[in-house]
Design a protein around this motif. Structure first.
Motif, PDB file in Angstrom:
ATOM      1  N   MET A  25       0.835  -1.198   0.000  1.00  0.00           N
ATOM      2  CA  MET A  25       0.000   0.000   0.000  1.00  0.00           C
ATOM      3  C   MET A  25       0.876   1.256   0.000  1.00  0.00           C
ATOM      4  N   CYS A  26       0.458   2.240  -0.771  1.00  0.00           N
ATOM      5  CA  CYS A  26       1.140   3.538  -0.770  1.00  0.00           C
ATOM      6  C   CYS A  26       0.794   4.275   0.518  1.00  0.00           C
ATOM      7  N   LYS A  27       1.799   4.737   1.238  1.00  0.00           N
ATOM      8  CA  LYS A  27       1.563   5.465   2.485  1.00  0.00           C
ATOM      9  C   LYS A  27       0.769   6.744   2.250  1.00  0.00           C
ATOM     10  N   ALA A  28       1.063   7.436   1.167  1.00  0.00           N
ATOM     11  CA  ALA A  28       0.462   8.751   0.945  1.00  0.00           C
ATOM     12  C   ALA A  28      -0.992   8.650   0.504  1.00  0.00           C
ATOM     13  N   SER A  29      -1.296   7.726  -0.414  1.00  0.00           N
ATOM     14  CA  SER A  29      -2.640   7.674  -1.011  1.00  0.00           C
ATOM     15  C   SER A  29      -3.523   6.578  -0.441  1.00  0.00           C
ATOM     16  N   GLY A  30      -2.908   5.554   0.174  1.00  0.00           N
ATOM     17  CA  GLY A  30      -3.678   4.417   0.650  1.00  0.00           C
ATOM     18  C   GLY A  30      -4.042   3.437  -0.450  1.00  0.00           C
ATOM     19  N   LYS A  31      -3.568   3.664  -1.665  1.00  0.00           N
ATOM     20  CA  LYS A  31      -3.873   2.779  -2.780  1.00  0.00           C
ATOM     21  C   LYS A  31      -2.961   1.553  -2.772  1.00  0.00           C
TER      22      LYS A  31
END
Length: 568
Positions: free
Chosen positions: A343-349
């Protein structure tokens, strides 16, 4: 019982009295005076025998014993034996030399009481939590330990029996109506334990929290006195009953993965320094299987969060049953495959979701991002202590396998497993062995790194390994992932706890510092151990040798994990 004398400096004695005995009423609580329901008295309210730990023939702290009986056969190792004192503190005499730069408090969490009443716990993960401290200051060492006063512990001491549902223990209902009440409590989470015997972390604001698998199991302690301060109360509306036993805490944030049993998946949350409010970063849906997999720990890189999904999955259907116990609430679902999601920390994607070979791990070691020639991130590398997809590992951690060691080969094999997770959309990742497992005796767990390399490319791992035959990890090992070698420390009959690395201030080398471990001896003693990791490289190269040892007045049980609180 006989008093215990050990080396101490008189000028510290008065300080320890002042710091740890806040009032006569507080000491009365430890003795159980004036309250028949408190530990320290039996069911009739009679005082139990007390042990006094003396320092230089003085008694700065009076401790209370645990209640109940325990099998104390001569073959039992001190690692699996209840500590008789609730609370103790004093200065230790040091053999060797503690580096003067080592100033701060090492805190280690783990079981300290392996029984309640006449009932002995049966599993490594069940004992009531006890925190041990090693307080380093200008070459001196102050040690102490204290039981954590969770609701589960206090209820067990009050009623002299198991009240809350532990990892592998289920309180027996007195009758059908009691069972219905306990079932309702289980479904709501009210009967789940808050016995925080697993993890311990220092939050960015300096608070120290002890943890277990349940969300209610987050209890704050004073790092100096070890006093239980109360529960860490979240102010958010993030639900779920469970949490990863090992969240990741840095100076700026707190990250955790919460398995969701109702809508199968995993919620990833962040909490900023000084806050009690968790905010959802994103959600990971289960790739396969009827329920989420067990998430004891996870890993992060600079930009990503690695969420593991093992085929060892929660068995929600078994929860309404009094038997089997929570230990067997896990089911092996190989058809659901082994998975890892990123998961991307910044976007949650979700940027990667891959299938990997079947695996079982308690502890991730570290993770980092792999780049191509142009500096673009092409994959995430995540390392863990992997048990060769052995679904029976939890059963093998029953205490009966440790109590009477006579040279049997009981310890399951383990390796440093390395996941390679491509970020190009591929549906498959890799799980390979990072180095020959014979380097660390085919046993490795409870691992630590230089925390400055968290989420970054790194070289060294400090863990417990094995010298076989053995029934439990019995070495301290330093793994070099570049040279694919390991250096091992071993003493016959000794059981070491997690080796914790503390870097030397202003160090330029990754392994420039010391490792701290607590050792439980076969004959019942114990000591704190410091190992040096770096000498003059031109002469001897990197070393893994003892530089200091400080004997405890009595042996301490085995403990799981620790954290470091540097001197302010």
């Amino acid at each position: 019982m006989a008093s215990i004398n050990f080396i101490a400096r008189p000028n510290y004695v008065s300080h320890s009295i002042k710091a740890s005995s806040k009032s006569f009423d507080h000491l009365k609580d430890w003795f159980g005076l004036g309250n028949k329901n408190l530990p320290g008295r039996n069911a009739r309210g009679d005082l139990r025998e007390l042990t006094i730990a003396n320092v230089a023939n003085q008694a700065p702290i009076v401790s209370k014993p645990s209640t109940g009986k325990e099998a104390m056969g001569g073959r039992n190792h001190i690692s699996w034996t209840s500590i008789p004192q609730h609370w103790w503190e004093g200065e230790l005499g040091v053999e060797g030399e503690i580096p003067l730069w080592l100033n701060g408090i090492y805190l280690r969490n783990g079981p300290g009481l392996w029984h309640v009443g006449d009932y002995n716990f049966g599993h490594l993960f069940d004992g009531y939590a006890m925190v041990v401290k090693l307080q380093f200051e200008n070459g001196r060492l102050i040690a102490g330990h204290r039981q954590i006063e969770s609701e589960a512990y206090k209820a067990a001491m009050k009623h002299n029996k198991l009240i809350y549902q532990e990892f592998s223990e289920f309180p027996k209902a007195d009758n059908f109506l009691s069972y219905i009440g306990e079932l309702a409590g289980l479904i709501s989470g009210a009967s789940l334990t808050d016995n925080v015997n697993t993890g311990i972390i220092k939050l960015g604001d300096g608070q120290v929290s002890c943890l277990t698998e349940t969300q209610k199991g987050s209890i704050m302690i004073d790092p100096t006195t070890l006093e239980t301060l109360g529960k860490f109360e979240y102010t958010d509306s993030v639900g779920d009953l469970l949490q990863s036993a090992h969240p990741i805490a840095t100076d700026t944030e707190f990250l955790a993965v919460l398995p969701d049993l109702i809508n199968p998946g995993y919620t990833v949350v962040r909490m900023e320094r000084g806050s009690n409010e968790r905010k959802v970063i994103g959600r990971v849906e289960c790739r396969g299987g009827p329920t989420p997999g067990w998430v004891h720990s996870f890993a992060i890189t600079e930009h990503y969060i690695v969420v593991p999904e093992m085929p060892l999955r929660y068995n929600v259907k078994s929860i309404p049953k009094a038997e089997p116990s929570p230990l067997y609430a896990f089911e092996w679902h190989p058809e659901s495959k082994g998975c890892v999601q990123v998961m991307c920390k910044a976007s949650g994607k979700i940027v990667a979701s891959v299938e990997v070979p079947l695996y079982v791990t308690f502890h991730f070691i570290n993770a980092y991002e792999e780049t191509d020639e142009d500096g673009r991130v092409v994959a995430v590398i995540a390392d863990c202590c992997e048990h060769n997809a052995d679904r029976t590992i939890l059963e093998k951690l029953r205490l009966q396998n440790f109590h009477s060691f006579a040279g049997q080969e009981v310890l399951p094999n383990a390796r440093v497993g390395r996941f390679t997770i491509p970020l190009d959309g591929s549906p498959y990742g890799k799980l390979e062995t990072a180095l020959d497992p014979n380097e660390h005796g085919r046993g490795i767990d409870v691992c630590k790194i230089n925390n400055a390399f968290l989420g970054k490319k790194y070289r060294f791992v400090y863990a417990c390994g094995a010298r076989r035959p053995c029934n439990f990890p019995n070495t301290l090992t330093k793994v070099d992932l570049v040279q694919k070698k390991a250096k091992n420390w071993h003493v016959d009959g000794a059981v070491p706890s997690e080796p914790f690395f503390v870097a030397r201030p202003r160090a330029t080398e990754e392994d420039d510092g010391v490792v701290i471990s607590m050792i439980s001896e076969k004959k019942g003693g114990g000591y704190a151990l410091l190992l040096r990791l770096v000498t003059k490289r031109a002469l001897n190269g990197s070393t893994f040798e003892k530089i200091a040892r400080a004997k405890f007045p009595y042996g301490l049980p085995y403990g799981f994990h620790g954290c470091w609180a540097p001197k302010k």
